[in-house]
Design a protein around this motif. Structure first.
Motif, short mmCIF file in Angstrom:
data_model
loop_
_atom_site.label_atom_id
_atom_site.label_comp_id
_atom_site.label_asym_id
_atom_site.label_seq_id
_atom_site.Cartn_x
_atom_site.Cartn_y
_atom_site.Cartn_z
N CYS A 90 0.83 -1.21 0.00
CA CYS A 90 0.00 0.00 0.00
C CYS A 90 0.86 1.26 0.00
N SER A 91 2.01 1.21 0.67
CA SER A 91 2.89 2.38 0.66
C SER A 91 3.43 2.62 -0.75
N LYS A 92 3.70 1.55 -1.49
CA LYS A 92 4.18 1.70 -2.87
C LYS A 92 3.03 2.14 -3.79
N LEU A 93 1.83 1.65 -3.53
CA LEU A 93 0.68 2.10 -4.31
C LEU A 93 0.46 3.60 -4.09
N ALA A 94 0.63 4.05 -2.85
CA ALA A 94 0.50 5.49 -2.57
C ALA A 94 1.52 6.28 -3.38
N GLN A 95 2.75 5.80 -3.44
CA GLN A 95 3.76 6.47 -4.26
C GLN A 95 3.33 6.56 -5.72
N MET A 96 2.78 5.47 -6.24
CA MET A 96 2.43 5.43 -7.65
C MET A 96 1.26 6.36 -7.95
N LEU A 97 0.27 6.39 -7.06
CA LEU A 97 -0.85 7.32 -7.24
C LEU A 97 -0.37 8.76 -7.13
N PHE A 98 0.58 9.01 -6.23
CA PHE A 98 1.17 10.34 -6.10
C PHE A 98 1.82 10.78 -7.40
N ALA A 99 2.60 9.88 -8.03
CA ALA A 99 3.29 10.22 -9.27
C ALA A 99 2.31 10.64 -10.35
N LEU A 100 1.19 9.94 -10.45
CA LEU A 100 0.22 10.24 -11.50
C LEU A 100 -0.58 11.49 -11.19
N GLU A 101 -0.90 11.71 -9.91
CA GLU A 101 -1.58 12.96 -9.54
C GLU A 101 -0.64 14.14 -9.74
N LEU A 102 0.64 13.95 -9.46
CA LEU A 102 1.63 15.00 -9.70
C LEU A 102 1.69 15.34 -11.19
N ASP A 103 1.64 14.32 -12.04
CA ASP A 103 1.63 14.57 -13.49
C ASP A 103 0.44 15.43 -13.88
N ARG A 104 -0.73 15.12 -13.35
CA ARG A 104 -1.92 15.91 -13.70
C ARG A 104 -1.75 17.36 -13.25
N ARG A 105 -1.18 17.57 -12.08
CA ARG A 105 -1.00 18.92 -11.57
C ARG A 105 0.07 19.68 -12.34
N LEU A 106 1.13 18.99 -12.73
CA LEU A 106 2.16 19.63 -13.54
C LEU A 106 1.60 20.09 -14.88
N ARG A 107 0.80 19.26 -15.51
CA ARG A 107 0.23 19.63 -16.81
C ARG A 107 -0.76 20.77 -16.66
#
Length: 322
Positions: free
Chosen positions: A183-200
């Protein structure tokens, strides 16, 4: 009409030169992170190893230097479990720009009992996710000052079968070590994709890219004394497993490609080619639960509240003015 030229096939053994560029690898003193650092150093880039243990970092720097003549590698003290120290760690980098960071460091506990950081957070969730969330906040000005910079987050195959319980993110009520790690790694992965949306949404040129290394065993990993020593017996006994998984040197390939390949775009997932377990890196379709934008946005809000920080990539008024 002639067809458009194809981008050249990515060759893990012929990396493009990156002299003059700077990269930070968290957990770069050991395991997969070490090989990410070694491979990036071979491009001529300056590589910073983020590590709690200075002695281990210095051993890794010596090992890289013995294999990469003229390697530009140095250490940044980094304790992701201690959020209060991260700003000082970044200030100590002494850089005015950063071309990329590989969020690789992690901790995995195999057995109970549940452990907490000094700040009262469950250790795996704090180190693997919250620490990297807060670190990205502190690195944002350096990344923002570098057009085309990249934030590469290392996920895990262990996250594929997990789902987040947003009411028990830190496993206070249901602690099972393997599940808590996944779950900690899943949180990292969801963070990376949410970060991508915010960067764009911010119009930033910084990219957030997600990778997972597949299956990696020490017994299939080439020796790098004193960091890692593999005996001939270990190698021979595990050779059949090489048909399914790989060593940590090959497990570093997705992250290295995510950092260096100009054709990679934000929001992509790179993984080993053969069933996501071994082989050269390729772009893989996102796992279905990684596309859950509602959970990712809620996780972001909780992470902001728990860390007291939030990665932001919108330049303040007057940024860069002379």
């Amino acid at each position: 009409m002639p067809s458009a030229p194809h981008a050249p096939r990515w060759d893990v053994h012929r990396l493009p030169p990156a002299r003059g560029r700077s990269f930070l690898v968290t957990g770069g003193n050991a395991g997969i992170g070490y090989f990410v650092a070694e491979q990036l150093a071979a491009t001529g880039a300056t590589v910073v190893l983020g590590s709690r243990d200075r002695a281990k970092a210095e051993a890794a720097i010596g090992s890289i230097g013995s294999r990469v003549p003229g390697a530009r590698v140095r250490h940044m003290p980094l304790d992701l479990a201690d959020l209060a120290t991260l700003e000082a760690s970044v200030d100590g980098l002494g850089l005015d720009r950063l071309d990329g960071v590989v969020l690789n460091a992690g901790v995995a506990l195999d057995h109970p009992p549940r452990r907490e950081t000094g700040g009262g957070h469950e250790l795996m969730f704090a180190t693997n996710h919250l620490g990297h969330f807060a670190l990205t906040h502190h690195l944002a000005p350096l990344l923002l000052a570098t057009p085309g910079s990249r934030i590469v987050t290392t996920g895990s195959f262990a996250a594929k079968s997990e789902r987040l319980d947003l009411d028990d993110l830190q496993s206070a009520h249901d602690y099972r070590p393997k599940r808590a790690y996944g779950c900690s790694k899943l949180a990292q992965m969801l963070f990376a994709l949410e970060l991508d949306r915010r960067l764009r949404a911010a119009g930033s040129t910084t990219l957030s890219v997600l990778v997972h290394p597949g299956g990696a065993l020490d017994s299939l990993t080439p020796s790098r004394p004193p960091i890692h020593v593999r005996t001939a017996g270990e190698r021979l006994s595990r050779l059949p497993l090489g048909l399914v998984v790989q060593g940590k040197d090959a497990a570093a390939w997705p992250a290295v490609r995510a950092v260096l390949d100009p054709s990679v775009r934000g929001g992509r997932l790179l993984s080993p080619r053969a069933f996501g377990l071994r082989g050269t890196p390729r772009i893989e379709p996102l796992w279905k639960h990684l596309t859950d934008t509602t959970t990712a946005a809620r996780l972001w809000a909780v992470s902001r509240d728990l860390t007291g920080s939030e990665p932001a990539f919108t330049a303040p008024t007057g940024f860069g003015a002379t």
